[in-house]
Write a protein that holds these residues in place. Structure first.
Motif: not given
Length: 339
Positions: A141-147
């Motif tokens: 989730v964090i990777s999706i939100v930032i990327s």
């Protein structure tokens, strides 16, 4: 469909020639044989005690049991927002929720991280205790939100007329897309701390998220760039005729249309990123795949590979299918694909 129509369909599609009839019967026999053996193994031979005994490890790893209430609260927040989102997509609520819902999701993000990690009045929980499905979901989730915003910026940068920005974006995208993800994860774990002050130490989980984010952003940038190129030149001319500058033209006219056009590709990238979190086990993080390996290393659970990997495969499928369904609902809501 009546029995007569069923017979006509079978004769037309499966038994229209003698060799198609033989092939159909052979395929039906193989299918029945395979299904029978699979269900026989599942019901009579598989030892599911390995899943039952280690279910907390699979789901939350070594997260302190006395703090499970925080995870239940996180689950309640996510389920509540998901139910409201589903109701909005099915047009059961007023349209004003379309503006409120993104804000609610954005505000819930730091609250969820605070509940999981602690601090600010809550007992801190070391990230070494974040294992299993919990770590998989957090990193994904964090990777999706930032990327996502990073990928959008790279796509816009590649379209820029400024020499430095355009060539930096092109160089970054082409270099990252030319490297395997596992290589970027190793570089993030080993090289990233070398570029930071000695007193500033990045957590292993943060370094893993950084590797996933940097990798995914390059591919998202190309997806978004494809959407930008699909916008007719008339849209740019109309925006300029309204007196909009480049920033407002991109923000309010071009970018929303481009993102709308590439929603299927973006969701496919998000699903791929969720599955790519399994590679974090290679760099020492005990996400869903990593915790499964540690369970299988226990003497009492040796050779229970089929049961364990079938279970985690089911978990991956459930979340990926949920993202796919959400994407289909969003596409239907926006009328994507309709002519």
């Amino acid at each position: 469909m009546s029995n007569q129509n069923i017979r006509k369909w079978l004769k037309k599609n499966l038994f229209n020639t003698w060799y198609n009839s033989i092939l159909t019967l052979v395929c039906v026999w193989l299918l029945i044989y395979a299904i029978t053996n699979i269900f026989n193994w599942i019901l009579n031979q598989a030892q599911w005690s390995v899943i039952q005994a280690n279910l907390p490890l699979f789901l939350v790893g070594r997260y302190p049991a006395e703090l499970y209430w925080r995870l239940w609260l996180v689950l309640a927040i996510i389920l509540s927002l998901s139910i409201v989102s589903l109701a909005v997509f099915t047009q059961r609520f007023a349209s004003r929720w379309n503006a409120i819902l993104p804000i609610a999701w954005a505000l819930s993000f730091p609250v969820v991280l605070w509940l999981i990690s602690g601090g600010l009045g809550l007992q801190p929980v070391d990230t070494n205790l974040w294992n299993g499905l919990l770590l998989t979901l957090v990193t994904a989730v964090i990777s999706i939100v930032i990327s996502f915003p990073l990928g959008v910026l790279l796509a816009l940068g590649r379209q820029s007329k400024l020499f430095v920005i355009r060539n930096f974006s092109i160089l970054y995208i082409e270099i990252v897309r030319g490297l395997p993800l596992i290589g970027i994860l190793f570089l993030a774990q080993v090289m990233l701390p070398l570029f930071l002050p000695i007193e500033f130490r990045l957590d292993r989980v943060v370094r893993g998220i950084a590797g996933l984010t940097l990798f995914s952003a390059a591919y998202l940038a190309e997806n978004v760039r494809g959407g930008l190129q699909s916008i007719p030149s008339g849209q740019y001319e109309a925006a300029r005729a309204l007196g909009l500058n480049t920033v407002f033209m991109m923000l309010f006219i071009i970018l929303p249309q481009a993102l709308r056009a590439v929603i299927p590709a973006l969701v496919g990238q998000f699903i791929g990123l969720f599955k790519d979190t399994s590679l974090l086990s290679i760099v020492g993080l005990l996400e869903l795949t990593g915790i499964s390996r540690s369970i299988l290393a226990q003497p009492q659970y040796l050779n229970r590979y089929a049961e364990v990997y079938l279970f985690i495969g089911l978990l991956y499928w459930v979340f990926c299918y949920a993202m796919s369904l959400a994407s289909q609902r969003l596409e239907k809501q926006l009328g994507i694909g309709k002519r």
